[in-house]
Structure formats: C-alpha cells, structure tokens
Design an enzyme around this catalytic site. Structure first.
Site, short mmCIF file in Angstrom:
data_model
loop_
_atom_site.label_atom_id
_atom_site.label_comp_id
_atom_site.label_asym_id
_atom_site.label_seq_id
_atom_site.Cartn_x
_atom_site.Cartn_y
_atom_site.Cartn_z
CD GLU A 44 -2.86 1.24 2.04
OE1 GLU A 44 -4.09 1.95 2.42
OE2 GLU A 44 -2.50 -0.44 2.64
CD GLU A 193 -9.64 -1.77 5.46
OE1 GLU A 193 -10.27 -0.88 6.51
OE2 GLU A 193 -9.77 -3.29 6.52
CD GLU A 316 -6.48 -4.68 4.81
OE1 GLU A 316 -5.67 -3.99 5.33
OE2 GLU A 316 -6.88 -3.47 3.84
#
Length: 513
Positions: A44, A193, A316
């Site tokens: 990320e 998310e 994740e």
C-alpha cells in the site's frame, strides 16, 4: 493429562517438555489444492512501503535498482515465490486516481495521502511501475479499484488500460505511454473496506454499488476478471450474509475478509519489542481467532454457495503493534520478532487447512509496514523472521492438502488456554510430503508424534526457525541473527515421526519416497 516437565539446555534455546502432540496424516486422501494465492502479499501507499522502501527512484545511484525499484528487494521477492501482490491499498485505494500515475513523471500531479501521515506524493510510482515490478518478480498483480471516491468510468477505464489489446481509447493511451502489450490483470478488488475507510457504507448499499461497478468491468480475450468484493472485518457475519444474498454469484468470484492480531483498536496496541507475556498471549488469542472467523464466514457462504464456487480471500492479515519510537505514527513502521514468525506459521496453517474455501490471502505488508517481510534503511535491507516463515512454507503452494487429525496440549496463561501446536501438511506434484508445525507456547517445548498412513516414505529432512528470546529480531546491525537452519532432530521409523518443537518456533519437514 499429567504433564512431564523437563528442562534441557540445547545451545541457543531451552527446551521445557510438556504433554505430547499427536498427529495422524492420511497421505493417500489428499484431494483439495492449497491455492498458491494464499501466500500473497500487500503493498500500500503507506509510510515507507512504496517510496523509500521498494521504490527509490530511477535516478538513484546510491542504491542499485531496476526502473527505480531496489534490486535487493526484487531478488528477495523472487526467492519468496510471491504468487500475487495487492496494490495500491488498503484505504489508499479508495482515494487513488490511477490516471494521475501514468505518463511522463515530471508532469504527473501531486496528491496528499489523506489516510497515512498526510504526506504529499508525486505519483512517480504508478500503474506501469507496479505491473512491471510484478512481471519481474513473477507475481500476479491484484489491483484494488477505487469505489469510495472514484467513478464507474474510472474503474472501467483502468481495466481497459491494462487489459485491452488495442483499439480502445485506453489501450491506445497505454501504448502512447510505452507499453504495447496489455498486462492482462485478472485479480481485481471492487473497493476496500467499504464498511469503513472505503465509504462507510451499509452492506445493502455496497451490494448495489458492487453490482454497478462490476457490470462495467469487462473481460478481455486473455484476461477473464476475477472480481473480489469488499468483505467483512473479523466477525461481521451480517456483512458476508448480505453480500452472498444480494450479489448475483456469477458477478463475484471472491469475498474478502480482514483480521489483524491486534491487542486493542481503542487503547495501546503494545510494543513490537519488549512485550509482556500478557500481551503475547492476547496476540496469540487474536491470531487463533482467524480460524473461528473463517469457519463462521464459511458457514454463511456454504448456505448460499454449497459448491464453494466463491472464494474467501483474506486480503489483509498480520500483527499490528504500536509504531517504533520516534517514527511517524501514520507510517505504521514496526519491528518484526519471533512473535511475528509464530503468527505467520499459525495463520498459514489455518489457511491451508481451510483450502476448500480460502483460496487467497495477503499479508500486510511487504516492506516497512506492519508485519513486513522486508525492512530497509537507506542502502541497508534485511529479511525478517516472517519472511523466513513464508519462505519455509512456500512448499505448500499449489500442493494437495493432506487431511490430518491433531491432538495438542494447551498453552496456558493466567487461567486461559490456547492450543499450543498447529500443523498443516501437503503433497507436491512429485509426491513429496510437506509438514509444517508451529508452537506458540511462550515457555514450553512439545514432543510431537506423527503417524503416516496411506503411503510409505523413506527420507526426511527439515528446516527450523527458532531463537532464544521471543522478541529476538533481525536488525541492520545484525541482519542474520534469526535465519532458517537445518533441523535434524527428527526420528523416523516404520511410518512414525518423532521430534521436539521448541517454544515459539516453526518447523517444516519434507519427506520423500
């Protein structure tokens, strides 16, 4: 069961023997493939993961690089056999405008990373840089699309840009930017998310948004898209139920799940080094919850998808602690110890044993962030204990899961109990048997007996990752303090293996005929 306690000094660590772990393997009943994508990673735009971690700039003469990406990182990731790499986020994905990261680098607009430290990024690492890196390390790219702040057209254009062979406006733009052939990216996350940083949506609303965005993500001749819905965190079972109920299954290949081994989201997460046994036990309790959450979400998915066509993708996972003292709180930089090695070994065993439903996962994150496999500091680079576990375990990639029966004593602390020893096993294409073992016990070694049924094997070898203290770690001054070593402490006779696994250690055994 009465425990037998015996301390034996064995050089670098002390063995304290407790009750025996018993494992039975049915080596001729392997039917389910352990998908290699379980061993995926995550990069990320967060802290020093991309800039100053993997990417040091094309004009950097101080650090050897290829197109700006560190050569030592490229080599380490090749050796790790990274099957897929997820990018650009995470929370960052739903703020990222991919068109700002293509074309001449000196003309790209800057952006402020609103999620991680408020730093200004120059977009010098973009789509071409990432996809070319994936080609160099032999990994499939996993692109996380912007659903939170991007439009349907933005995501549709990105798919066309990287996958369309030619003739479309986006394919012609790609060619103008120096890439003639498409990359044929198959793995796509439709948002991230969505219940939180991806838009604070309800499950019902996101289900409709997913259907809309996925509709305009087109397959190409050489790239049938594998679309992954933004899934639940931890035990948000209602989220999974809503997605499975409301999204047509032909539009969805996977549902994500996120779970971190974290002490608390509201209070201190505890230090990465110098933690107490209380903190360690809680971390292990959270790591073991991965098994509970996978079972819970799988049960819901089985209700709507009994044939298991839709995968559970844990994109994740990992340990999350307080940042190292003196570092930017928004950069999530933490040291990596034997505790992290044990989290990795335990979690990968859980994934392997749920291979029917879990067909992808991504450790967070690859360089300098959270449970990283690589840490860098200017010219220096080191491999963490987690890296070594991932490397030991890569023998399971695309191998066939061997069913097992395991009875393990508990790791007990302050009146609470956790299963001490976890294991998984597989057979590779050559018929070799791989057995991975992780002992989370803080103080006790465990005797292990493994009974092999179904086939005969004649040779055994092993690797071990162990150290004298639970918070031992590799540093830039001692980069090889913790390293994989040969393990010869196994007795093998008449189809029975006997060994002792030290406290907080990981062992992988390889058997051949």
């Amino acid at each position: 069961m009465k425990k037998i306690i015996l301390s034996i000094l064995t050089g670098c660590f002390t063995l304290t023997l407790s009750a025996q772990t018993k494992i039975t393997l049915n080596t001729d009943l392997a039917k389910t493939k352990i998908n290699k994508h379980i061993y995926g990673h995550f990069a990320e735009h967060l802290g020093r993961c991309i800039y100053g971690g993997m990417y040091v700039g094309e004009g950097n003469t101080k650090i050897p690089n290829t197109a700006g990406v560190r050569n030592d990182v490229i080599q380490a990731l090749k050796e790790l056999k990274v099957p897929n790499l997820r990018w650009p986020g995470g929370c960052f994905a739903d703020a990222y405008q991919w068109k700002d990261g293509i074309g001449p680098k000196d003309k790209r607009p800057k952006m402020v990373n609103m999620w991680w430290g408020g730093v200004t990024e120059d977009n010098s690492f973009g789509t071409h840089d990432f996809l070319d890196l994936c080609e160099r390390i032999g990994a499939e790219p996993y692109l996380a699309g912007n659903v939170g702040s991007g439009t349907v057209k933005d995501l549709s254009d990105w798919v066309s840009y990287v996958n369309h062979p030619g003739g479309s406006p986006m394919a012609e733009l790609r060619k103008q930017n120096g890439r003639q052939n498409p990359w044929n990216v198959k793995l796509w996350g439709v948002g991230n998310e969505a219940w939180g940083c991806g838009g604070n949506m309800t499950a019902e609303y996101y289900s409709n948004i997913y259907r809309q965005y996925a509709t305009f993500m087109s397959d190409s001749k050489d790239a049938k898209l594998y679309k992954i819905a933004s899934g639940a965190s931890d035990g948000q079972y209602d989220w999974t139920e809503t997605l499975m109920k409301n999204i047509p299954h032909h539009m969805m290949d996977g549902v994500a799940l996120h779970h971190y081994s974290v002490l608390s989201w509201k209070e201190t997460k505890g230090p990465a080094v110098g933690f107490t046994e209380t903190q360690y036990f809680k971390t292990m309790d959270e790591a073991w919850k991965m098994d509970e959450f996978i079972k819970g979400h799988s049960t819901i998915m089985d209700k709507y998808d009994p044939q298991k066509k839709i995968a559970l993708i844990v994109d994740e996972w990992g340990g999350w602690y307080d940042v190292e003292q003196g570092t930017n709180p928004g950069f999530l930089y933490q040291q990596n110890t034997m505790r992290d090695a044990v989290i990795a070994g335990l979690t990968l065993n859980i994934f392997n044993n749920h291979a029917e439903r879990v067909r992808g996962a991504n450790l967070a994150q690859i360089v300098n962030v959270l449970q990283a496999v690589i840490l860098t500091n200017e010219e220096k680079m080191l491999l963490t204990p987690t890296y070594h576990v991932m490397k030991m375990y890569n023998v399971h990639q695309d191998a066939m899961l061997v069913p097992m029966n395991i009875e393990s004593p508990n790791y007990e602390f302050n009146g609470k109990k956790l299963t001490a020893v976890s294991s998984s096993a597989s057979k590779d294409a050559s018929g070799n048997l791989n057995i991975s073992l992780t002992n989370i016990d803080y103080t006790k070694s465990h005797e292990v007996t493994i009974n092999l049924r179904g086939e005969d094997f004649s040779k055994v070898s092993g690797k071990i990752l162990a150290s004298s203290k639970i918070d031992d770690h590799n540093s830039f001054e001692q980069p090889n303090k913790i390293a994989i070593k040969d393990f010869s402490g196994v007795k093998f006779e008449k189809g029975v293996l006997k060994l002792t696994i030290p406290a907080f250690s990981v062992i992988v055994l390889n058997l051949s005929k």
